[in-house]
Structures are given as C-alpha cells and as structure tokens.
Design a protein around this motif. Sequence first.
Motif, PDB file in Angstrom:
ATOM      1  N   ILE A   1       0.821  -1.221   0.000  1.00  0.00           N
ATOM      2  CA  ILE A   1       0.000   0.000   0.000  1.00  0.00           C
ATOM      3  C   ILE A   1       0.851   1.265   0.000  1.00  0.00           C
ATOM      4  CG2 ILE A   1      -2.037  -1.073   1.004  1.00  0.00           C
ATOM      5  CD1 ILE A   1      -1.313   0.168   3.672  1.00  0.00           C
ATOM      6  N   ASN A   2       2.134   1.119   0.297  1.00  0.00           N
ATOM      7  CA  ASN A   2       3.019   2.282   0.279  1.00  0.00           C
ATOM      8  C   ASN A   2       3.880   2.354  -0.969  1.00  0.00           C
ATOM      9  OD1 ASN A   2       2.285   3.472   2.796  1.00  0.00           O
ATOM     10  ND2 ASN A   2       3.312   1.760   3.807  1.00  0.00           N
ATOM     11  N   GLU A   3       3.565   1.543  -1.974  1.00  0.00           N
ATOM     12  CA  GLU A   3       4.329   1.600  -3.221  1.00  0.00           C
ATOM     13  C   GLU A   3       4.215   2.989  -3.830  1.00  0.00           C
ATOM     14  OE1 GLU A   3       3.297  -1.395  -6.061  1.00  0.00           O
ATOM     15  OE2 GLU A   3       4.009  -3.025  -4.785  1.00  0.00           O
ATOM     16  N   PRO A   4       5.287   3.463  -4.446  1.00  0.00           N
ATOM     17  CA  PRO A   4       5.229   4.769  -5.096  1.00  0.00           C
ATOM     18  C   PRO A   4       4.143   4.802  -6.181  1.00  0.00           C
ATOM     19  CG  PRO A   4       7.488   3.944  -5.000  1.00  0.00           C
ATOM     20  CD  PRO A   4       6.591   2.824  -4.546  1.00  0.00           C
ATOM     21  N   GLY A   5       3.499   5.913  -6.293  1.00  0.00           N
ATOM     22  CA  GLY A   5       2.499   6.080  -7.334  1.00  0.00           C
ATOM     23  C   GLY A   5       1.084   5.708  -6.934  1.00  0.00           C
ATOM     24  N   GLY A   6       0.829   5.458  -5.673  1.00  0.00           N
ATOM     25  CA  GLY A   6      -0.542   5.253  -5.257  1.00  0.00           C
ATOM     26  C   GLY A   6      -0.859   3.962  -4.556  1.00  0.00           C
ATOM     27  N   GLY A   7       0.031   3.026  -4.491  1.00  0.00           N
ATOM     28  CA  GLY A   7      -0.209   1.815  -3.726  1.00  0.00           C
ATOM     29  C   GLY A   7      -0.913   0.714  -4.491  1.00  0.00           C
ATOM     30  N   ASP A   8      -0.559  -0.512  -4.137  1.00  0.00           N
ATOM     31  CA  ASP A   8      -1.139  -1.695  -4.767  1.00  0.00           C
ATOM     32  C   ASP A   8      -2.029  -2.389  -3.735  1.00  0.00           C
ATOM     33  OD1 ASP A   8      -1.733  -4.104  -5.988  1.00  0.00           O
ATOM     34  OD2 ASP A   8       0.276  -4.346  -6.835  1.00  0.00           O
ATOM     35  N   TYR A   9      -3.267  -1.925  -3.647  1.00  0.00           N
ATOM     36  CA  TYR A   9      -4.209  -2.453  -2.661  1.00  0.00           C
ATOM     37  C   TYR A   9      -4.647  -3.868  -3.013  1.00  0.00           C
ATOM     38  CZ  TYR A   9      -4.319   2.081  -0.421  1.00  0.00           C
ATOM     39  OH  TYR A   9      -3.965   3.223   0.262  1.00  0.00           O
ATOM     40  N   ALA A  10      -4.641  -4.234  -4.283  1.00  0.00           N
ATOM     41  CA  ALA A  10      -4.991  -5.592  -4.692  1.00  0.00           C
ATOM     42  C   ALA A  10      -3.960  -6.585  -4.151  1.00  0.00           C
ATOM     43  CB  ALA A  10      -5.089  -5.679  -6.214  1.00  0.00           C
ATOM     44  N   LYS A  11      -2.688  -6.243  -4.265  1.00  0.00           N
ATOM     45  CA  LYS A  11      -1.617  -7.107  -3.759  1.00  0.00           C
ATOM     46  C   LYS A  11      -1.719  -7.231  -2.235  1.00  0.00           C
ATOM     47  CE  LYS A  11       3.471  -7.354  -3.869  1.00  0.00           C
ATOM     48  NZ  LYS A  11       4.665  -6.638  -4.389  1.00  0.00           N
ATOM     49  N   ALA A  12      -1.994  -6.132  -1.559  1.00  0.00           N
ATOM     50  CA  ALA A  12      -2.128  -6.159  -0.099  1.00  0.00           C
ATOM     51  C   ALA A  12      -3.315  -7.033   0.315  1.00  0.00           C
ATOM     52  CB  ALA A  12      -2.297  -4.739   0.437  1.00  0.00           C
ATOM     53  N   ALA A  13      -4.447  -6.899  -0.378  1.00  0.00           N
ATOM     54  CA  ALA A  13      -5.631  -7.700  -0.057  1.00  0.00           C
ATOM     55  C   ALA A  13      -5.355  -9.188  -0.299  1.00  0.00           C
ATOM     56  CB  ALA A  13      -6.828  -7.229  -0.875  1.00  0.00           C
ATOM     57  N   ASP A  14      -4.653  -9.502  -1.387  1.00  0.00           N
ATOM     58  CA  ASP A  14      -4.318 -10.900  -1.660  1.00  0.00           C
ATOM     59  C   ASP A  14      -3.418 -11.474  -0.571  1.00  0.00           C
ATOM     60  OD1 ASP A  14      -5.858 -10.978  -3.948  1.00  0.00           O
ATOM     61  OD2 ASP A  14      -4.155 -10.649  -5.313  1.00  0.00           O
ATOM     62  N   ALA A  15      -2.483 -10.675  -0.085  1.00  0.00           N
ATOM     63  CA  ALA A  15      -1.595 -11.138   0.983  1.00  0.00           C
ATOM     64  C   ALA A  15      -2.402 -11.466   2.240  1.00  0.00           C
ATOM     65  CB  ALA A  15      -0.528 -10.091   1.284  1.00  0.00           C
ATOM     66  N   ILE A  16      -3.375 -10.648   2.558  1.00  0.00           N
ATOM     67  CA  ILE A  16      -4.203 -10.919   3.736  1.00  0.00           C
ATOM     68  C   ILE A  16      -5.091 -12.140   3.488  1.00  0.00           C
ATOM     69  CG2 ILE A  16      -6.121 -10.042   5.135  1.00  0.00           C
ATOM     70  CD1 ILE A  16      -4.767  -7.276   4.937  1.00  0.00           C
ATOM     71  N   ARG A  17      -5.692 -12.220   2.309  1.00  0.00           N
ATOM     72  CA  ARG A  17      -6.546 -13.378   1.988  1.00  0.00           C
ATOM     73  C   ARG A  17      -5.777 -14.692   2.128  1.00  0.00           C
ATOM     74  NH1 ARG A  17      -8.918  -9.814  -2.461  1.00  0.00           N
ATOM     75  NH2 ARG A  17     -11.105  -9.607  -1.898  1.00  0.00           N
ATOM     76  N   ASN A  18      -4.497 -14.671   1.791  1.00  0.00           N
ATOM     77  CA  ASN A  18      -3.673 -15.882   1.836  1.00  0.00           C
ATOM     78  C   ASN A  18      -2.945 -16.071   3.163  1.00  0.00           C
ATOM     79  OD1 ASN A  18      -4.337 -16.621  -0.831  1.00  0.00           O
ATOM     80  ND2 ASN A  18      -2.839 -15.156  -1.619  1.00  0.00           N
ATOM     81  N   SER A  19      -3.228 -15.230   4.141  1.00  0.00           N
ATOM     82  CA  SER A  19      -2.548 -15.319   5.433  1.00  0.00           C
ATOM     83  C   SER A  19      -3.252 -16.332   6.345  1.00  0.00           C
ATOM     84  CB  SER A  19      -2.532 -13.945   6.110  1.00  0.00           C
ATOM     85  OG  SER A  19      -3.820 -13.636   6.623  1.00  0.00           O
ATOM     86  N   SER A  20      -2.650 -16.580   7.487  1.00  0.00           N
ATOM     87  CA  SER A  20      -3.229 -17.508   8.466  1.00  0.00           C
ATOM     88  C   SER A  20      -4.042 -16.777   9.529  1.00  0.00           C
ATOM     89  CB  SER A  20      -2.112 -18.326   9.117  1.00  0.00           C
ATOM     90  OG  SER A  20      -1.226 -17.451   9.795  1.00  0.00           O
ATOM     91  N   ARG A  21      -4.399 -15.543   9.293  1.00  0.00           N
ATOM     92  CA  ARG A  21      -5.191 -14.775  10.253  1.00  0.00           C
ATOM     93  C   ARG A  21      -6.573 -15.410  10.420  1.00  0.00           C
ATOM     94  NH1 ARG A  21      -3.388  -8.804   7.902  1.00  0.00           N
ATOM     95  NH2 ARG A  21      -1.201  -9.350   7.980  1.00  0.00           N
ATOM     96  N   PRO A  22      -7.214 -15.188  11.570  1.00  0.00           N
ATOM     97  CA  PRO A  22      -8.571 -15.707  11.767  1.00  0.00           C
ATOM     98  C   PRO A  22      -9.528 -15.144  10.701  1.00  0.00           C
ATOM     99  CG  PRO A  22      -7.641 -14.969  13.849  1.00  0.00           C
ATOM    100  CD  PRO A  22      -6.695 -14.519  12.767  1.00  0.00           C
ATOM    101  N   PRO A  23     -10.541 -15.914  10.303  1.00  0.00           N
ATOM    102  CA  PRO A  23     -11.429 -15.498   9.218  1.00  0.00           C
ATOM    103  C   PRO A  23     -12.054 -14.110   9.384  1.00  0.00           C
ATOM    104  CG  PRO A  23     -11.823 -17.789   9.767  1.00  0.00           C
ATOM    105  CD  PRO A  23     -10.859 -17.258  10.789  1.00  0.00           C
ATOM    106  N   ALA A  24     -12.570 -13.777  10.554  1.00  0.00           N
ATOM    107  CA  ALA A  24     -13.210 -12.468  10.730  1.00  0.00           C
ATOM    108  C   ALA A  24     -12.185 -11.336  10.648  1.00  0.00           C
ATOM    109  CB  ALA A  24     -13.968 -12.400  12.053  1.00  0.00           C
ATOM    110  N   VAL A  25     -10.967 -11.598  11.095  1.00  0.00           N
ATOM    111  CA  VAL A  25      -9.903 -10.597  11.010  1.00  0.00           C
ATOM    112  C   VAL A  25      -9.555 -10.360   9.540  1.00  0.00           C
ATOM    113  CG1 VAL A  25      -7.482 -10.106  11.574  1.00  0.00           C
ATOM    114  CG2 VAL A  25      -8.988 -11.107  13.302  1.00  0.00           C
ATOM    115  N   LYS A  26      -9.396 -11.453   8.789  1.00  0.00           N
ATOM    116  CA  LYS A  26      -9.118 -11.327   7.347  1.00  0.00           C
ATOM    117  C   LYS A  26     -10.229 -10.550   6.660  1.00  0.00           C
ATOM    118  CE  LYS A  26      -7.266 -15.838   6.450  1.00  0.00           C
ATOM    119  NZ  LYS A  26      -7.103 -16.902   5.458  1.00  0.00           N
ATOM    120  N   GLN A  27     -11.462 -10.915   6.963  1.00  0.00           N
ATOM    121  CA  GLN A  27     -12.614 -10.280   6.321  1.00  0.00           C
ATOM    122  C   GLN A  27     -12.612  -8.775   6.567  1.00  0.00           C
ATOM    123  OE1 GLN A  27     -16.380 -11.693   7.809  1.00  0.00           O
ATOM    124  NE2 GLN A  27     -17.493 -10.905   6.044  1.00  0.00           N
TER     125      GLN A  27
END
Length: 161
Positions: free
Chosen positions: A7-33
């Motif tokens: 999200i801090n990438e130059p030029g405005g951030g890559d929110y899709a990449k950040a969301a994919d990283a969270i979706r693929n993480s081991s965080r609890p489901p409600a936290v991911k959501q």
Amino acid sequence: MVVAEAINEPGGGDYAKAADAIRNSSRPPAVKQFQVGQLIVGGIMEGGKRLPPESMEQGLRMMEDSAVAPGQKDEGAVQQLRMLFERGDPNPPNSFPRDPEVASCWLDVEEDRSNDAARCIALRRQRLPDVDAARRRSASADAARSAGDRVREQGAPPVRR
C-alpha cells in the motif's frame, strides 16, 4: 510486511496485492474479512493505482459483517467503522459520506453501552443502502458547487431558479 509495502508503493499503492496477501494469510477469518474490506474501502478512498475487484459497498459490507462474525475479531474493527462514518471523506472522486447517526451507534458499541453491532449494520444499510451510489451523488453535488463557485469568482451573478 507485504501489506505495508504494497500500500506504500510509489504512485498510489497496490491495494490488490495487499488484499491478496491478507486473503492468503493464516489470520482468523473475521480478522481477514475486516482487513480485506478495509483495504477495499481505503484503496478506493485513497485512489490506489491497483485495487481489489470489489466495490466500496462490498468492502464496507465485509467490514461490517466481520464485526458480527463468530470467532476472533479485528480489535480495531468497531472503532474503524465509527471513525469512517464520523469523519467521512468529502473529497471527490473518492468521497465517503458522513453519517453521524451510524457513527453514534458504533460509538455505543465501542464504549460498551451496547453490544448490538447488528443494529448499527442494519441502521447503515437502511439509511445508506448503497454507499457507491451515495458517493456518486455526493461527487455530483460537489462538482455542481465547484462550478457555482467558479462562476461567482469570475464576477458573474449566480443564476436563480
């Protein structure tokens, strides 16, 4: 770390990449959501260069639904929802409508005066059933006000109807 870098990438951030990283993480489901929903809403409001495919309404619903989902929740979810409606964002084209009544409901939950997050969700969905449509209306109204301001700045009298 991947989320913050994306999200801090130059030029405005890559929110899709950040969301994919969270979706693929081991965080609890409600936290991911909640966190994915927050990235969707935040990415649109910030004008990110790459966004997840979901709309702002879908992201907001993910945030809201996570607050009533079973299991471990994001600790800041209720506060973030309150602040979103308390502050809004008046800056088109990525505006978000303020709603003091919905913000007040979330404040009651945040301060343990109520444990009925579902009521706050129902209230928002009744008052503002489609945040995307509300944003478009708000942006149109802001554009009309700006055009009127430019006319007045140029010395022309405002048009009365």
